[in-house]
Design a protein around this motif. Structure first.
Motif, PDB file in Angstrom:
ATOM      1  N   VAL A 194       0.727  -1.196  -0.055  1.00 44.68           N
ATOM      2  CA  VAL A 194      -0.090  -0.036  -0.050  1.00 44.68           C
ATOM      3  C   VAL A 194       0.940   1.277   0.071  1.00 44.68           C
ATOM      4  O   VAL A 194       0.330   2.162   0.071  1.00 44.68           O
ATOM      5  CB  VAL A 194      -0.797   0.070   1.254  1.00 44.68           C
ATOM      6  CG1 VAL A 194      -1.966  -1.035   1.230  1.00 44.68           C
ATOM      7  CG2 VAL A 194      -0.113  -0.269   2.501  1.00 44.68           C
ATOM      8  N   ASP A 195       2.223   1.102  -0.012  1.00 46.85           N
ATOM      9  CA  ASP A 195       3.264   2.196   0.125  1.00 46.85           C
ATOM     10  C   ASP A 195       3.379   2.827  -1.283  1.00 46.85           C
ATOM     11  O   ASP A 195       4.489   2.813  -1.863  1.00 46.85           O
ATOM     12  CB  ASP A 195       4.323   1.833   0.627  1.00 46.85           C
ATOM     13  CG  ASP A 195       4.196   1.242   2.108  1.00 46.85           C
ATOM     14  OD1 ASP A 195       3.058   1.351   2.536  1.00 46.85           O
ATOM     15  OD2 ASP A 195       5.320   1.139   2.828  1.00 46.85           O
ATOM     16  N   THR A 196       2.276   3.568  -1.645  1.00 46.07           N
ATOM     17  CA  THR A 196       2.267   4.200  -3.017  1.00 46.07           C
ATOM     18  C   THR A 196       2.202   5.530  -2.916  1.00 46.07           C
ATOM     19  O   THR A 196       1.821   6.153  -1.915  1.00 46.07           O
ATOM     20  CB  THR A 196       1.384   3.370  -3.991  1.00 46.07           C
ATOM     21  OG1 THR A 196       0.004   3.705  -3.280  1.00 46.07           O
ATOM     22  CG2 THR A 196       1.485   2.140  -4.445  1.00 46.07           C
ATOM     23  N   LEU A 197       2.428   6.243  -3.995  1.00 49.10           N
ATOM     24  CA  LEU A 197       2.088   7.637  -3.952  1.00 49.10           C
ATOM     25  C   LEU A 197       0.549   7.948  -4.126  1.00 49.10           C
ATOM     26  O   LEU A 197      -0.325   7.263  -4.830  1.00 49.10           O
ATOM     27  CB  LEU A 197       2.817   8.354  -5.449  1.00 49.10           C
ATOM     28  CG  LEU A 197       4.207   8.525  -5.398  1.00 49.10           C
ATOM     29  CD1 LEU A 197       4.607   9.311  -6.554  1.00 49.10           C
ATOM     30  CD2 LEU A 197       4.889   9.140  -4.228  1.00 49.10           C
ATOM     31  N   LYS A 198      -0.064   8.784  -3.363  1.00 53.59           N
ATOM     32  CA  LYS A 198      -1.359   9.170  -3.089  1.00 53.59           C
ATOM     33  C   LYS A 198      -1.786  10.411  -3.899  1.00 53.59           C
ATOM     34  O   LYS A 198      -3.019  10.703  -4.219  1.00 53.59           O
ATOM     35  CB  LYS A 198      -1.948   9.238  -1.981  1.00 53.59           C
ATOM     36  CG  LYS A 198      -1.476   8.095  -0.873  1.00 53.59           C
ATOM     37  CD  LYS A 198      -1.832   6.788  -1.509  1.00 53.59           C
ATOM     38  CE  LYS A 198      -1.298   5.571  -0.587  1.00 53.59           C
ATOM     39  NZ  LYS A 198      -1.454   4.210  -1.285  1.00 53.59           N
ATOM     40  N   SER A 199      -0.686  11.151  -4.285  1.00 59.29           N
ATOM     41  CA  SER A 199      -0.754  12.220  -5.071  1.00 59.29           C
ATOM     42  C   SER A 199       0.689  12.755  -5.824  1.00 59.29           C
ATOM     43  O   SER A 199       1.686  12.374  -5.090  1.00 59.29           O
ATOM     44  CB  SER A 199      -1.298  13.487  -4.500  1.00 59.29           C
ATOM     45  OG  SER A 199      -0.471  14.125  -3.445  1.00 59.29           O
ATOM     46  N   GLY A 200       0.759  13.417  -6.879  1.00 57.72           N
ATOM     47  CA  GLY A 200       1.926  13.810  -7.047  1.00 57.72           C
ATOM     48  C   GLY A 200       2.765  12.774  -7.990  1.00 57.72           C
ATOM     49  O   GLY A 200       2.201  11.580  -8.074  1.00 57.72           O
ATOM     50  N   SER A 201       4.012  13.107  -8.221  1.00 58.35           N
ATOM     51  CA  SER A 201       4.960  12.480  -9.019  1.00 58.35           C
ATOM     52  C   SER A 201       6.391  11.926  -8.450  1.00 58.35           C
ATOM     53  O   SER A 201       6.503  12.725  -7.698  1.00 58.35           O
ATOM     54  CB  SER A 201       5.138  12.990 -10.338  1.00 58.35           C
ATOM     55  OG  SER A 201       6.205  12.194 -10.989  1.00 58.35           O
ATOM     56  N   ARG A 202       6.844  10.783  -8.881  1.00 53.93           N
ATOM     57  CA  ARG A 202       8.341  10.458  -8.437  1.00 53.93           C
ATOM     58  C   ARG A 202       9.242  11.675  -8.515  1.00 53.93           C
ATOM     59  O   ARG A 202      10.285  11.612  -8.232  1.00 53.93           O
ATOM     60  CB  ARG A 202       8.579   9.156  -8.738  1.00 53.93           C
ATOM     61  CG  ARG A 202       7.941   7.967  -8.147  1.00 53.93           C
ATOM     62  CD  ARG A 202       8.398   6.798  -8.819  1.00 53.93           C
ATOM     63  NE  ARG A 202       9.674   6.583  -9.132  1.00 53.93           N
ATOM     64  CZ  ARG A 202      10.643   5.973  -8.152  1.00 53.93           C
ATOM     65  NH1 ARG A 202      10.223   5.531  -6.834  1.00 53.93           N
ATOM     66  NH2 ARG A 202      11.996   6.174  -8.174  1.00 53.93           N
ATOM     67  N   ASP A 203       8.858  12.288  -9.787  1.00 54.77           N
ATOM     68  CA  ASP A 203       9.924  13.018 -10.347  1.00 54.77           C
ATOM     69  C   ASP A 203       9.965  14.673 -10.023  1.00 54.77           C
ATOM     70  O   ASP A 203      10.864  15.329 -10.330  1.00 54.77           O
ATOM     71  CB  ASP A 203       9.508  13.167 -11.961  1.00 54.77           C
ATOM     72  CG  ASP A 203       9.869  11.681 -12.781  1.00 54.77           C
ATOM     73  OD1 ASP A 203      10.692  10.920 -12.239  1.00 54.77           O
ATOM     74  OD2 ASP A 203       9.033  11.501 -13.893  1.00 54.77           O
ATOM     75  N   VAL A 204       9.221  14.718  -9.065  1.00 57.04           N
ATOM     76  CA  VAL A 204       9.067  16.083  -8.413  1.00 57.04           C
ATOM     77  C   VAL A 204      10.237  16.238  -7.495  1.00 57.04           C
ATOM     78  O   VAL A 204      10.781  15.754  -6.944  1.00 57.04           O
ATOM     79  CB  VAL A 204       7.627  16.128  -7.561  1.00 57.04           C
ATOM     80  CG1 VAL A 204       7.892  17.503  -6.671  1.00 57.04           C
ATOM     81  CG2 VAL A 204       6.502  16.277  -8.199  1.00 57.04           C
ATOM     82  N   VAL A 205      10.917  17.552  -7.793  1.00 55.61           N
ATOM     83  CA  VAL A 205      12.263  17.998  -7.024  1.00 55.61           C
ATOM     84  C   VAL A 205      11.576  18.464  -5.717  1.00 55.61           C
ATOM     85  O   VAL A 205      10.845  19.403  -5.412  1.00 55.61           O
ATOM     86  CB  VAL A 205      12.901  18.963  -7.797  1.00 55.61           C
ATOM     87  CG1 VAL A 205      14.066  19.234  -6.804  1.00 55.61           C
ATOM     88  CG2 VAL A 205      13.367  18.520  -8.945  1.00 55.61           C
ATOM     89  N   VAL A 206      12.083  18.026  -4.701  1.00 57.70           N
ATOM     90  CA  VAL A 206      11.810  18.147  -3.348  1.00 57.70           C
ATOM     91  C   VAL A 206      12.213  19.376  -2.849  1.00 57.70           C
ATOM     92  O   VAL A 206      13.441  19.686  -2.838  1.00 57.70           O
ATOM     93  CB  VAL A 206      11.987  16.997  -2.228  1.00 57.70           C
ATOM     94  CG1 VAL A 206      11.725  17.364  -0.783  1.00 57.70           C
ATOM     95  CG2 VAL A 206      11.389  15.679  -2.673  1.00 57.70           C
TER      96      VAL A 206
END
Length: 323
Positions: free
Chosen positions: A85-97
């Motif tokens: 269940v440890d998935t993104l709930k909004s947004g993208s992996r590519d977003v710079v933090v």
């Protein structure tokens, strides 16, 4: 807890919990994930530009959401887990933090605080959309869901649930955070669920100590306030009634301190045990307060691994109040 139990963590919370509690009395050698922080450090450079949140003054670190996720996932033996269940709930992996918030729940209030902090990455332990798998089809026309989803989208906030992996590191990150906050490290025995206090405490005194250290307004309990408690079975979160009762049977504690219960399961077992002559008590802390220290554990991990990214732990507290 046996190593092999973590290698097949499923999407089902009950099955996951059953896997990590079946052998409550078994010993296993645990190695802290905090021990190898320096080896996994990612060099970073602060660019000083407007970050993904879009607010002036936000810092673009050059580190993406995906890089942070992948580094923590590698801490868990057997990762990546299937059907997690440890998935993104909004947004993208590519977003710079630009900044990180750790919390139990990505509530609307927490999201607003993240926006004020110019933090565009929220790492939450529990679901964002009111069910274990964060399914949203049934909520598409719900105005509360739409408000929250639109708020996240408007401000480019990424939410990642870190449940299976933080429970999967060794020692369990949620348990370690809780034990550290209680100051019980030296009391833990080889089962990693039993804590033998240095000196016995009355149930009333133990409850007072837990309330003070965990900042709890009130707890529910079963037992005699004057009963002496030395051997504590500590099961934070939602272990499930069957697992709680089997753990009691296997370890024979003076008291079970747990996160939550089904009132028709564990509480009734403890009541019958007392009627049968056992000196057994139960303290119910509440699910959120018992696992909140895990989000503080996560914040410390991030501060060590990614010191150039501002990380803030925001407690959600309980959604329920007491009168």
């Amino acid at each position: 807890m046996p190593r092999q139990n973590y290698n097949n963590i499923s999407i089902n919370r009950r099955k996951f919990i059953a896997q990590i509690t079946t052998a409550a009395g078994s010993a296993v050698a645990l190695a802290s994930p905090l021990g190898g922080f320096a080896a996994g450090f990612i060099p970073m450079q602060e660019w000083g530009t407007v970050g993904a949140v879009g607010a002036v003054g936000a810092v673009d670190t050059g580190v993406t959401v995906g890089q942070i996720m992948d580094m923590f996932i590698k801490e868990a033996p057997g990762a990546p887990f299937p059907n997690t269940v440890d998935t993104l709930k909004s947004g993208s992996r590519d977003v710079v933090v630009t900044g990180i918030v750790t919390t139990m729940f990505a509530t609307v209030e927490v999201i607003r605080k993240a926006i004020a902090l110019n933090a565009n990455f929220i790492i939450a332990h529990e679901p964002t959309f009111y069910n274990h798998t964060d399914e949203t089809g049934w909520l598409e026309k719900d105005d509360v869901y739409r408000y929250k989803a639109d708020l996240l989208k408007k401000h480019n906030i990424v939410v990642w649930r870190n449940h299976d992996y933080i429970h999967g590191v060794r020692p369990d990150g949620v348990r370690k955070g809780l034990v550290d906050q209680l100051g019980w490290q030296q009391y833990e025995d080889s089962s990693h669920v039993i804590y033998n206090l240095a000196t016995p405490m009355t149930l009333k005194a133990l409850i007072g100590d837990l309330k003070q250290k965990l900042n709890i307004e009130a707890v529910r309990y079963v037992g005699d306030p004057e009963q002496q408690c030395k051997k504590v079975l500590l099961l934070p979160g939602a272990y499930g009634g069957k697992n709680q009762i089997q753990s009691i049977s296997n370890t024979q504690p003076d008291v079970l301190v747990c996160g939550e219960i089904s009132e028709w399961e564990t509480a009734e077992y403890v009541r019958d045990a007392r009627s049968a002559g056992k000196q057994l008590s139960l303290i119910v802390l509440g699910h959120i307060v018992s696992e909140e220290p895990g989000s503080e554990f996560m914040a410390k991990w991030l501060q060590t691994k990614f010191p150039s990214i501002k990380t803030t732990h925001i407690p959600t507290g309980s959604s329920l109040s007491f009168l």
